[in-house]
Structure formats: C-alpha cells, structure tokens
Scaffold this motif. Structure first.
Motif, PDB file in Angstrom:
ATOM      1  N   ILE A 116       0.852  -1.195   0.000  1.00  0.00           N
ATOM      2  CA  ILE A 116       0.000   0.000   0.000  1.00  0.00           C
ATOM      3  C   ILE A 116       0.882   1.237   0.000  1.00  0.00           C
ATOM      4  O   ILE A 116       1.723   1.404   0.894  1.00  0.00           O
ATOM      5  CB  ILE A 116      -0.910   0.036   1.250  1.00  0.00           C
ATOM      6  CG1 ILE A 116      -1.673  -1.274   1.410  1.00  0.00           C
ATOM      7  CG2 ILE A 116      -1.862   1.218   1.189  1.00  0.00           C
ATOM      8  CD1 ILE A 116      -2.418  -1.385   2.729  1.00  0.00           C
ATOM      9  N   GLU A 117       0.682   2.076  -0.997  1.00  0.00           N
ATOM     10  CA  GLU A 117       1.321   3.385  -1.035  1.00  0.00           C
ATOM     11  C   GLU A 117       0.253   4.461  -0.872  1.00  0.00           C
ATOM     12  O   GLU A 117      -0.930   4.219  -1.146  1.00  0.00           O
ATOM     13  CB  GLU A 117       2.064   3.596  -2.358  1.00  0.00           C
ATOM     14  CG  GLU A 117       3.265   2.698  -2.548  1.00  0.00           C
ATOM     15  CD  GLU A 117       4.013   3.031  -3.823  1.00  0.00           C
ATOM     16  OE1 GLU A 117       4.852   3.950  -3.787  1.00  0.00           O
ATOM     17  OE2 GLU A 117       3.748   2.374  -4.848  1.00  0.00           O
ATOM     18  N   ASN A 118       0.654   5.635  -0.465  1.00  0.00           N
ATOM     19  CA  ASN A 118      -0.283   6.725  -0.237  1.00  0.00           C
ATOM     20  C   ASN A 118      -0.713   7.315  -1.580  1.00  0.00           C
ATOM     21  O   ASN A 118      -0.128   8.264  -2.077  1.00  0.00           O
ATOM     22  CB  ASN A 118       0.361   7.797   0.640  1.00  0.00           C
ATOM     23  CG  ASN A 118      -0.658   8.803   1.156  1.00  0.00           C
ATOM     24  OD1 ASN A 118      -1.858   8.665   0.915  1.00  0.00           O
ATOM     25  ND2 ASN A 118      -0.190   9.804   1.885  1.00  0.00           N
ATOM     26  N   SER A 119      -1.735   6.699  -2.174  1.00  0.00           N
ATOM     27  CA  SER A 119      -2.242   7.147  -3.464  1.00  0.00           C
ATOM     28  C   SER A 119      -3.762   7.159  -3.422  1.00  0.00           C
ATOM     29  O   SER A 119      -4.359   7.070  -2.347  1.00  0.00           O
ATOM     30  CB  SER A 119      -1.725   6.242  -4.575  1.00  0.00           C
ATOM     31  OG  SER A 119      -2.243   4.932  -4.419  1.00  0.00           O
ATOM     32  N   GLN A 120      -4.396   7.251  -4.577  1.00  0.00           N
ATOM     33  CA  GLN A 120      -5.853   7.364  -4.630  1.00  0.00           C
ATOM     34  C   GLN A 120      -6.544   6.139  -5.225  1.00  0.00           C
ATOM     35  O   GLN A 120      -7.761   6.052  -5.213  1.00  0.00           O
ATOM     36  CB  GLN A 120      -6.237   8.603  -5.465  1.00  0.00           C
ATOM     37  CG  GLN A 120      -5.731   9.923  -4.898  1.00  0.00           C
ATOM     38  CD  GLN A 120      -6.312  10.226  -3.529  1.00  0.00           C
ATOM     39  OE1 GLN A 120      -7.487   9.962  -3.272  1.00  0.00           O
ATOM     40  NE2 GLN A 120      -5.491  10.775  -2.645  1.00  0.00           N
ATOM     41  N   ARG A 121      -5.801   5.206  -5.773  1.00  0.00           N
ATOM     42  CA  ARG A 121      -6.429   4.081  -6.467  1.00  0.00           C
ATOM     43  C   ARG A 121      -6.945   3.021  -5.497  1.00  0.00           C
ATOM     44  O   ARG A 121      -6.387   2.821  -4.414  1.00  0.00           O
ATOM     45  CB  ARG A 121      -5.435   3.452  -7.439  1.00  0.00           C
ATOM     46  CG  ARG A 121      -4.185   2.911  -6.786  1.00  0.00           C
ATOM     47  CD  ARG A 121      -3.126   2.526  -7.819  1.00  0.00           C
ATOM     48  NE  ARG A 121      -1.911   2.059  -7.180  1.00  0.00           N
ATOM     49  CZ  ARG A 121      -1.666   0.776  -6.896  1.00  0.00           C
ATOM     50  NH1 ARG A 121      -2.565  -0.139  -7.198  1.00  0.00           N
ATOM     51  NH2 ARG A 121      -0.529   0.413  -6.333  1.00  0.00           N
ATOM     52  N   ASP A 122      -8.028   2.354  -5.909  1.00  0.00           N
ATOM     53  CA  ASP A 122      -8.532   1.225  -5.124  1.00  0.00           C
ATOM     54  C   ASP A 122      -7.546   0.064  -5.230  1.00  0.00           C
ATOM     55  O   ASP A 122      -6.899  -0.127  -6.260  1.00  0.00           O
ATOM     56  CB  ASP A 122      -9.894   0.772  -5.651  1.00  0.00           C
ATOM     57  CG  ASP A 122     -10.997   1.779  -5.356  1.00  0.00           C
ATOM     58  OD1 ASP A 122     -10.753   2.698  -4.550  1.00  0.00           O
ATOM     59  OD2 ASP A 122     -12.088   1.648  -5.938  1.00  0.00           O
ATOM     60  N   LEU A 123      -7.445  -0.687  -4.158  1.00  0.00           N
ATOM     61  CA  LEU A 123      -6.496  -1.800  -4.125  1.00  0.00           C
ATOM     62  C   LEU A 123      -7.241  -3.124  -4.041  1.00  0.00           C
ATOM     63  O   LEU A 123      -8.127  -3.301  -3.204  1.00  0.00           O
ATOM     64  CB  LEU A 123      -5.546  -1.656  -2.933  1.00  0.00           C
ATOM     65  CG  LEU A 123      -4.628  -0.424  -2.940  1.00  0.00           C
ATOM     66  CD1 LEU A 123      -3.787  -0.399  -1.676  1.00  0.00           C
ATOM     67  CD2 LEU A 123      -3.731  -0.427  -4.176  1.00  0.00           C
TER      68      LEU A 123
END
Length: 313
Positions: A116-123
């Motif tokens: 997990i990186e601090n972004s906006q995409r769903d994982l």
C-alpha cells in the motif's frame, strides 16, 4: 499476564473501519489430476475459532496432498493510514501479509499479499498459496497483518510513527484456525457413547458404491464408553497412535472386502470407469491404483494397508 504495549501507533478498529477493508472467506482446496477439489471447513465448537478441514470425497489427507489456500482482499480509502494521525509516514510503504503458525509442525511463516502506497487508487489483492504435502500437521493459525514494508522520511509531526522495516502494525481481521487430522481424513470417524458395545466398529451403508458418496456411506465409530477408550483419546497421555492405525487399517480392510463381494460393482471399481466423483468406488479405486494397495487376497491386503499407515501416518 504480560501485556504488549506498543511504543508507536498501530491500527485500531476505528482506523480500520475508515479504510473499508474487506476480505472474502478463506477457501481451501487441493489439486488431483490437474483438477481443483474444494475442502470444507466446519467449526469444531461454536465457542471456539477452530475449524476442522473436511474432504467430502474422503480422499484428501495432509500427508498425501498439498493444502492450497485462497482469499481476496480489497481496501478503498487507505490514505488515513499515512501521516501524523495514521500509522506510517506519508512516503512510506505498508505491506499486507498472511502470517501462519503451526505449533505441531514446529513451523511458521509469512506470505506477502500486497503493498500500500499513499495514493488514490482502489487496491485489490488475491492470495493463492500452496503448502506442500506432509508440511503441516495439527492446528494451523492464520492471521492477516499489516506491516511496514518500506521506511519513509518522517515529516514534521511524524516522528512518533513506526519507521523500521518489518514492523508489524496490527491485524486486519480475526484469526482463522484450522485443524488437520491426518487420521480423520481417510474416512469419517465419529465418537459414540454405547455401554456394553465394542471399542470400535465400522458401518457400510451404500446401495450403489459407484454412485453413493464415500463420506455419506462409510463411517467408523469409536466408543467412548469402552474401558479402553483412554488409548484412543488424544487428550490423554495414554493415547496410543499405533492402536488407532490398527483400527483404521482393519476398518478399511472390512470396507474393501465388502465391496469385493459385490462382483459387478467390484469390476467397475477396479477399472475406474464411470465412477461418480467422490463415490465409494472412486475412493477404493484411488487406494488400489494410486496408493498401490495389494487387494488380491486377505493376507496381502492386510499387509499392504498396514504398511501404508506405518509409512505415511
């Protein structure tokens, strides 16, 4: 009792709810002849988290086949995990992994699932892992954890956050515990309380063994009321594994002998043709064809089955 006190923030129920974390139920299966076969799990007791693993076909055992585990995960809003009010620095990387422990096998391990990186995409992540045959025994505990996969550079207000690789920052859901009973995987075993009856007996209730399920038609009963039950009670120091092997070997010999008496069905069993998946005949065909049991006569069959149990269980 000692309490574990964290010196840095870890994930809380409130923080976890904000991530909209979801996980599918654990799926267990094994592969035979390039085909997947589902293994069921059933609660041992409603008051516990322990589940026994059941093969409805009566073929799978942890000594002879691998154990595969599959599960899907999704995280929607995980930005709350980063920054001063989260559990990691803004530019750090978090990891999700399945941690497993098997005390009876004296083993433990960690299976990476995703990062997990601090972004906006769903994982979306999927776990699909295979334990080799005879690797695991007894109880196995699974726990999905979140940990620091890559350290970040702390910004102002982030100095209190964990920033060391591998640091476990919490569990994402409840533990899942399975019990692998190699002996119980050969065919269904039940405990009954019947004073005056023998220590054990076997029942064969099939009508058409090429169609009727092995798990529904064959069972061995262990009598808890018998004076010698103490030798079959795994919770007691008097437990005798060799006696259990002898009982299972004798029961299987009875099952095979009864099926041999039904000549039409026996021919179909030995040829392996037109057998219902999971049927009595398919299970017996597997014992003969794959495990190479010699069922040519009573003496050879008894010797062959006992050698199998001595070497494999």
């Amino acid at each position: 009792m000692a309490a574990n006190i964290s010196l840095f923030p870890v994930i809380t129920d409130d923080l976890l709810s904000k991530t909209r974390f979801q996980a599918s139920p654990y799926q267990l299966y094994y592969v035979r002849n390039d085909q997947e076969y589902v293994l069921r799990t059933e609660e041992v007791d409603s008051s516990t988290i322990v589940h026994k693993v059941i093969d409805d076909e009566g073929i799978w055992s942890p000594d002879d086949y691998q154990l595969c585990i599959r599960r899907k995960y999704s995280i929607r809003t995980y930005q709350c995990l980063f920054g001063p009010n989260g559990i990691a620095c803004n530019n750090a990387k978090l990891g999700i992994a399945l941690m497993w422990t098997s005390p009876d096998s004296k083993q433990r391990g960690v299976i990476p699932i995703g990062e997990i990186e601090n972004s906006q995409r769903d994982l979306e992540f999927e776990l699909n892992y295979e334990f080799s045959e005879a690797q695991l025994r007894g109880s196995v505990e699974f726990s999905t954890i979140i940990y620091l996969k890559e350290a970040g550079t702390p910004l102002w207000g982030e100095e209190h956050l964990a920033n060391q690789y591998g640091c476990i920052l919490g569990e994402l859901d409840n533990k899942f515990v399975i019990r692998l009973d190699g002996n119980g995987s050969v065919f269904p075993m039940y405990e009954i309380h019947e004073p005056g009856q023998p220590l054990w007996y076997v029942k064969c209730d099939w009508i058409d063994p090429t169609y009727d399920l092995f798990s529904d038609s064959v069972s061995i009963y262990i009598n808890t009321a018998h004076k010698n039950y103490k030798y079959l009670d795994k919770t007691k120091r008097t437990f005798d594994e060799q006696l259990l092997k002898e009982i299972m070997a004798s029961a299987l010999a009875v099952i095979i002998t009864k099926l041999k008496e039904q000549e039409d069905y026996w021919d179909a069993t030995t040829s392996g043709e037109d057998l219902q998946n999971g049927s009595v005949s398919e299970a017996i065909h597997y014992f003969i064809d794959t495990l190479e049991w010699d069922v040519s006569g009573p003496e050879a069959m008894s010797l062959s089955i006992r050698k199998f149990f001595d070497q494999r269980i």
